[in-house]
Design a protein around this motif. Structure first.
Motif, PDB file in Angstrom:
ATOM      1  N   HIS A 107       0.812  -1.219   0.000  1.00  9.25           N
ATOM      2  CA  HIS A 107       0.000   0.000   0.000  1.00  9.25           C
ATOM      3  C   HIS A 107       0.848   1.273   0.000  1.00  9.25           C
ATOM      4  CE1 HIS A 107      -4.198  -1.403   0.244  1.00  9.25           C
ATOM      5  NE2 HIS A 107      -3.637  -2.512   0.698  1.00  9.25           N
ATOM      6  N   SER A 108       2.141   1.143   0.289  1.00 16.58           N
ATOM      7  CA  SER A 108       2.997   2.335   0.245  1.00 16.58           C
ATOM      8  C   SER A 108       3.390   2.667  -1.196  1.00 16.58           C
ATOM      9  CB  SER A 108       4.244   2.109   1.100  1.00 16.58           C
ATOM     10  OG  SER A 108       5.097   1.177   0.464  1.00 16.58           O
ATOM     11  N   ILE A 109       3.018   1.809  -2.125  1.00  8.83           N
ATOM     12  CA  ILE A 109       3.352   2.043  -3.544  1.00  8.83           C
ATOM     13  C   ILE A 109       2.070   2.244  -4.341  1.00  8.83           C
ATOM     14  CG2 ILE A 109       4.390   0.961  -5.581  1.00  8.83           C
ATOM     15  CD1 ILE A 109       6.399  -0.236  -3.863  1.00  8.83           C
ATOM     16  N   PRO A 110       1.772   3.455  -4.731  1.00 11.31           N
ATOM     17  CA  PRO A 110       0.487   3.686  -5.423  1.00 11.31           C
ATOM     18  C   PRO A 110       0.351   2.871  -6.701  1.00 11.31           C
ATOM     19  CG  PRO A 110       1.609   5.773  -4.926  1.00 11.31           C
ATOM     20  CD  PRO A 110       2.564   4.682  -4.580  1.00 11.31           C
ATOM     21  N   GLU A 111       1.462   2.615  -7.372  1.00 11.47           N
ATOM     22  CA  GLU A 111       1.385   1.896  -8.656  1.00 11.47           C
ATOM     23  C   GLU A 111       1.507   0.379  -8.479  1.00 11.47           C
ATOM     24  OE1 GLU A 111       3.896   3.693  -7.584  1.00 11.47           O
ATOM     25  OE2 GLU A 111       5.836   3.079  -8.389  1.00 11.47           O
ATOM     26  N   TRP A 112       1.233  -0.105  -7.282  1.00 10.80           N
ATOM     27  CA  TRP A 112       1.400  -1.548  -6.999  1.00 10.80           C
ATOM     28  C   TRP A 112       0.695  -2.452  -8.016  1.00 10.80           C
ATOM     29  CZ3 TRP A 112       4.498  -4.515  -4.219  1.00 10.80           C
ATOM     30  CH2 TRP A 112       4.122  -5.837  -3.949  1.00 10.80           C
ATOM     31  N   GLU A 113      -0.575  -2.145  -8.289  1.00 10.13           N
ATOM     32  CA  GLU A 113      -1.331  -3.020  -9.195  1.00 10.13           C
ATOM     33  C   GLU A 113      -0.793  -2.930 -10.623  1.00 10.13           C
ATOM     34  OE1 GLU A 113      -3.244  -5.229  -7.959  1.00 10.13           O
ATOM     35  OE2 GLU A 113      -3.367  -4.386  -5.940  1.00 10.13           O
ATOM     36  N   VAL A 114      -0.260  -1.766 -10.981  1.00 14.19           N
ATOM     37  CA  VAL A 114       0.336  -1.616 -12.315  1.00 14.19           C
ATOM     38  C   VAL A 114       1.603  -2.465 -12.402  1.00 14.19           C
ATOM     39  CG1 VAL A 114       1.351   0.048 -13.945  1.00 14.19           C
ATOM     40  CG2 VAL A 114      -0.591   0.726 -12.514  1.00 14.19           C
ATOM     41  N   LEU A 115       2.374  -2.446 -11.309  1.00 13.59           N
ATOM     42  CA  LEU A 115       3.598  -3.255 -11.268  1.00 13.59           C
ATOM     43  C   LEU A 115       3.274  -4.739 -11.427  1.00 13.59           C
ATOM     44  CD1 LEU A 115       5.967  -2.125  -8.352  1.00 13.59           C
ATOM     45  CD2 LEU A 115       6.502  -2.251 -10.785  1.00 13.59           C
ATOM     46  N   ARG A 116       2.226  -5.189 -10.716  1.00 19.10           N
ATOM     47  CA  ARG A 116       1.823  -6.599 -10.806  1.00 19.10           C
ATOM     48  C   ARG A 116       1.461  -6.951 -12.245  1.00 19.10           C
ATOM     49  NH1 ARG A 116      -3.109  -7.841  -7.914  1.00 19.10           N
ATOM     50  NH2 ARG A 116      -2.605 -10.044  -7.991  1.00 19.10           N
ATOM     51  N   GLU A 117       0.723  -6.060 -12.866  1.00 24.16           N
ATOM     52  CA  GLU A 117       0.306  -6.311 -14.241  1.00 24.16           C
ATOM     53  C   GLU A 117       1.521  -6.385 -15.175  1.00 24.16           C
ATOM     54  OE1 GLU A 117      -2.559  -7.218 -15.338  1.00 24.16           O
ATOM     55  OE2 GLU A 117      -1.974  -7.171 -17.455  1.00 24.16           O
ATOM     56  N   LYS A 118       2.465  -5.468 -14.936  1.00 22.60           N
ATOM     57  CA  LYS A 118       3.690  -5.448 -15.752  1.00 22.60           C
ATOM     58  C   LYS A 118       4.460  -6.754 -15.586  1.00 22.60           C
ATOM     59  CE  LYS A 118       5.343  -1.028 -17.013  1.00 22.60           C
ATOM     60  NZ  LYS A 118       5.775   0.264 -16.603  1.00 22.60           N
ATOM     61  N   ALA A 119       4.635  -7.139 -14.325  1.00 23.21           N
ATOM     62  CA  ALA A 119       5.385  -8.373 -14.043  1.00 23.21           C
ATOM     63  C   ALA A 119       4.712  -9.561 -14.708  1.00 23.21           C
ATOM     64  CB  ALA A 119       5.479  -8.579 -12.533  1.00 23.21           C
ATOM     65  N   SER A 120       3.384  -9.581 -14.616  1.00 24.87           N
ATOM     66  CA  SER A 120       2.624 -10.672 -15.211  1.00 24.87           C
ATOM     67  C   SER A 120       2.854 -10.725 -16.722  1.00 24.87           C
ATOM     68  CB  SER A 120       1.145 -10.469 -14.885  1.00 24.87           C
ATOM     69  OG  SER A 120       0.356 -11.344 -15.642  1.00 24.87           O
ATOM     70  N   GLN A 121       2.831  -9.546 -17.338  1.00 19.52           N
ATOM     71  CA  GLN A 121       3.001  -9.522 -18.799  1.00 19.52           C
ATOM     72  C   GLN A 121       4.421  -9.875 -19.229  1.00 19.52           C
ATOM     73  OE1 GLN A 121       1.325  -6.045 -20.629  1.00 19.52           O
ATOM     74  NE2 GLN A 121      -0.611  -6.277 -19.581  1.00 19.52           N
ATOM     75  N   ILE A 122       5.407  -9.425 -18.440  1.00 13.84           N
ATOM     76  CA  ILE A 122       6.795  -9.794 -18.774  1.00 13.84           C
ATOM     77  C   ILE A 122       6.955 -11.309 -18.696  1.00 13.84           C
ATOM     78  CG2 ILE A 122       9.224  -9.605 -18.075  1.00 13.84           C
ATOM     79  CD1 ILE A 122       8.466  -6.781 -16.920  1.00 13.84           C
ATOM     80  N   LYS A 123       6.368 -11.889 -17.652  1.00 12.96           N
ATOM     81  CA  LYS A 123       6.463 -13.349 -17.493  1.00 12.96           C
ATOM     82  C   LYS A 123       5.703 -14.081 -18.605  1.00 12.96           C
ATOM     83  CE  LYS A 123       9.060 -14.565 -13.994  1.00 12.96           C
ATOM     84  NZ  LYS A 123      10.069 -15.637 -14.062  1.00 12.96           N
ATOM     85  N   ASN A 124       4.552 -13.548 -18.991  1.00 15.37           N
ATOM     86  CA  ASN A 124       3.812 -14.156 -20.107  1.00 15.37           C
ATOM     87  C   ASN A 124       4.668 -14.155 -21.372  1.00 15.37           C
ATOM     88  OD1 ASN A 124       1.497 -14.703 -18.707  1.00 15.37           O
ATOM     89  ND2 ASN A 124       0.451 -12.815 -19.291  1.00 15.37           N
TER      90      ASN A 124
END
Lengths: 457, 245
Positions: free
Chosen positions: A41-58
């Motif tokens: 929660h200290s990172i406002p872009e947390w959900e964006v980061l998760r999405e990015k990580a997911s796409q890089i892994k895909n």
């Protein structure tokens, strides 16, 4: 643990005999889950980061062959000796051969879940080699002759008093010592000695970068570096899914990994290994062991995106109350329950059922693996392949018969309510797992259907 | 007027008819044309979650036959509704099944999203703990989830706030699973009960007189534990509270 025939429900029942311990296990892991929340929660872009990580892994998985070839080419050019292992046995043999070549009989290891998956320690010990795990938690479970119960916190199931007993037995600490400071000091002295005298060190790999042929190892204790920097031979072992395309992607994962695992902003040591230092030999073993088969299963390939943070275990209400050993596989918790059936459907048929499908695991996953959906899908596969018990098959057939016909359903419902009301001991007995620690629902005088018929239509 | 088909899940029909009656009365109070198709049985979830989705064909067909004609299908159970939304398929009538998957609603989401109820005129002067059932919360998105970094909202709370005299208590773990989990509650008896005991304790420690929620199954599990402990805390389906007074 992995050789036992016992199932998750049976092993959990044993774990639950000591309720105070379950409470303590649950609260400790929940505390880490809360640290994770605070950090996320200290990172406002947390959900964006998760999405990015997911796409890089895909992307990495979709082009895995290409990235692996590129990675090998760069690694070889950097002076790393690259090996390929089709399965666990081949992996273990490769490591053994490297050690034999140098006439080394003692190995210091940093944490690697892959070597747990391959049972490397057991294998090398059978060949007469000595293996010392240098991650503190791993060392503790090794002294206790147990497998780790958690991928990030291997001895989370052990209390400090139990660790004191182990250290008294093996490291000469005074009996009854439970002060973490004293215990850590003792481990430090013991491990220092190990690092200074071992000629070969084995590490895991968290990320392997296709673009540069380098790999990154994350530890909180710096033990991977201590081992690798002092040894003549450094062996790194990785599953082929650890590849990420470019160096610039690393930041995304390093920001997510430690926060998801423990709530730390970043792991204490993120060590980059690119080439051997002068006079050192650096080996890298790339292991398949069922991964390409999993790649081919459309419903389950996303499980290979896992970066082994353990967040799904900390959040899992079932894991917190059953302990890692109840999963009887190297990787426990929800992610283990979707990885294990890939290797052996029969042996791990119980694991996809060790979940309420609450979905919390999918929500904390930093690379957005649809863990609870895969648990549901594995259940279908396991039943279709014939690994359900005959009792369960029978009860499901009866259920299907009852629920497919309104007439049968109404009669059965009425009969069931009649039994509960007039002969409750038929269900209120120890053969009924519901009744063991819960009361049955009170019987209403009529069903909703009967009420509706009387009052509305 | 749009027609609402009332789906009362099998265990609610048999063991908790009051939750069904409250749902029916509430929808009637709100002026809707509600029908309970009497040939209905179950959504098929107990079989599917046990790995026997391949056996649910007849059950699914029966559901489609009973509910295809309605504009909305409403049910007081998040878990059953989620199952229908995700897994209702039939060989014979797939277009109808597909339509049902989009027009089936859990009661709370129907009241908040479709009817946009703002003034319920209900009264329930007690301290109430809200149990967030996982399938409703994480599956149907009835409430924001504590794992995600996103603004908070809660559809059940929006409705409970309209109930006069009701005091909603805080919980230490606001969206922890209770451990019911369908057949999990018997297959994994030890863990299921421990989860239930812990969940109930959180409500008790925060002074709940009643525990409510949008899934009777979780409440049935917690009720079984509360009764075994001889606790005074009672469970009520959210429909019964929204229909009270």
């Amino acid at each position: 643990m992995s050789t036992t025939a016992k199932t998750h429900p049976e092993l959990s029942e044993v774990f639950n005999k000591d309720e105070q311990r379950v409470n303590w296990h649950d609260e400790t892991l929940w505390w880490i889950r809360q640290k994770r929340d605070k950090s996320a929660h200290s990172i406002p872009e947390w959900e964006v980061l998760r999405e990015k990580a997911s796409q890089i892994k895909n992307n990495a998985l979709s082009n895995l062959a290409e990235y692996l070839v590129s990675f090998e080419e760069k690694a070889l050019a950097n002076g790393i000796i690259v090996h390929w292992a089709a399965d666990a046995q081949e992996h273990n043999q490769i490591v053994h051969q490297i050690l034999q070549k140098h006439d080394i009989r003692q190995l210091v290891k940093s944490k690697s879940m892959l070597t747990e998956e391959c049972h490397l320690n057991e294998y090398l010990e059978k060949q007469g080699l000595e293996v010392i795990d240098s991650d503190l938690g791993e060392r503790i479970v090794q002294l206790a002759k147990e497998p780790p119960s958690h991928i990030v916190l291997p001895c989370i199931h052990k209390k400090k008093e139990e660790i004191g007993d182990l250290f008294h037995q093996h490291l000469g600490v005074a009996a009854g010592t439970s002060d973490p400071q004293i215990l850590t000091e003792a481990a430090r002295v013991h491990l220092r000695e190990t690092f200074l005298t071992r000629r070969a060190a084995l590490t895991g790999v968290n990320f392997a970068i296709a673009e540069t042929g380098e790999f990154v190892v994350c530890t909180n204790e710096g033990n991977a570096d201590m081992g690798a920097h002092l040894a003549d031979v450094h062996i790194a072992c990785m599953g082929i899914e650890k590849i990420i395309p470019k160096r610039k992607h690393l930041g995304v994962f390093l920001r997510l990994l430690a926060r998801s695992a423990t709530g730390q902003p970043i792991t204490t040591y993120s060590s980059h290994f690119k080439k051997p230092r002068a006079g050192q030999e650096m080996h890298l073993v790339l292991v398949d062991n069922g991964r390409t088969v999993q790649m081919g299963r459309e419903d389950f390939r996303a499980s290979l995106k896992c970066i082994r943070c353990g967040a799904c275990m900390n959040t899992c209400p079932v894991y917190r109350r059953s302990g890692g050993h109840s999963y009887h596989y190297a990787i426990s918790g929800p992610i283990g329950a979707i990885l294990a059936p890939n290797l052996d459907r029969e042996k791990y048929a119980d694991l996809p059922f060790a979940s309420t499908l609450c979905g919390s695991c999918s929500n904390v996953c930093p690379v957005k693996i649809d863990i609870h959906q895969q648990l549901y899908k594995w259940r279908q596969v396991i039943v279709q392949e014939g690994y359900a018990t005959s009792g369960k098959k029978m009860s499901m057939k009866i259920m299907n018969y009852t629920l497919s016909s309104p007439g049968v359903y109404k009669t059965a419902g009425k009969a069931g309510r009649w039994v509960l009301k007039y002969i409750p001991f038929a269900v209120n007995n120890h053969f009924n797992p519901w009744y063991k620690q819960r009361e049955m629902p009170e019987v209403p005088k009529e069903s909703f259907g009967e009420w509706y018929k009387k009052n509305v239509k | 007027m749009k027609r609402v088909g009332l789906f009362i899940p099998c265990y609610v029909d048999q063991f908790y008819p009051n939750a069904g009656i409250a749902t029916y009365q509430l929808l009637k109070k709100l002026g809707l044309d509600v029908t309970y198709p009497t040939g209905q049985t179950c959504c098929g979830q107990p079989m599917a979650n046990s790995g026997f989705e391949h056996l649910t064909g007849d059950c699914n067909q029966l559901f489609v036959d009973n509910f295809a004609e309605f504009d909305y299908i409403v049910s007081p159970s998040g878990s059953c509704v989620l199952h229908l939304k995700e897994h209702l398929h039939t060989e014979k009538s797939e277009p109808q099944a597909a339509a049902i998957r989009t027009k089936v609603y859990e009661l709370v989401e129907f009241l908040v999203d479709v009817l946009q109820v703002k003034n319920l005129k209900a009264k329930f002067p007690y301290k109430v703990g809200l149990h967030q059932s996982c399938h409703g919360q994480r599956g149907l998105l009835l409430t924001q989830m504590s794992e995600l970094v996103a603004p908070y909202f809660s559809k059940p709370q929006q409705l409970l706030a309209q109930v006069e005299g009701l005091e909603l208590i805080n919980l230490k773990r606001e969206d922890e699973c209770c451990g019911f989990g369908g057949t999990f509650c018997v297959v994994e008896e030890a863990v299921s009960v421990k989860m239930g005991k812990d969940r109930v304790k959180d409500h008790q420690a925060n002074g709940a007189e009643y525990i409510t929620g949008a899934d009777m199954s979780c409440l049935m599990h917690m009720e079984g534990i509360l009764k075994r402990e001889n606790s005074n805390v009672k469970v009520l389906h959210i429909a019964e509270i929204l229909n009270a007074g």
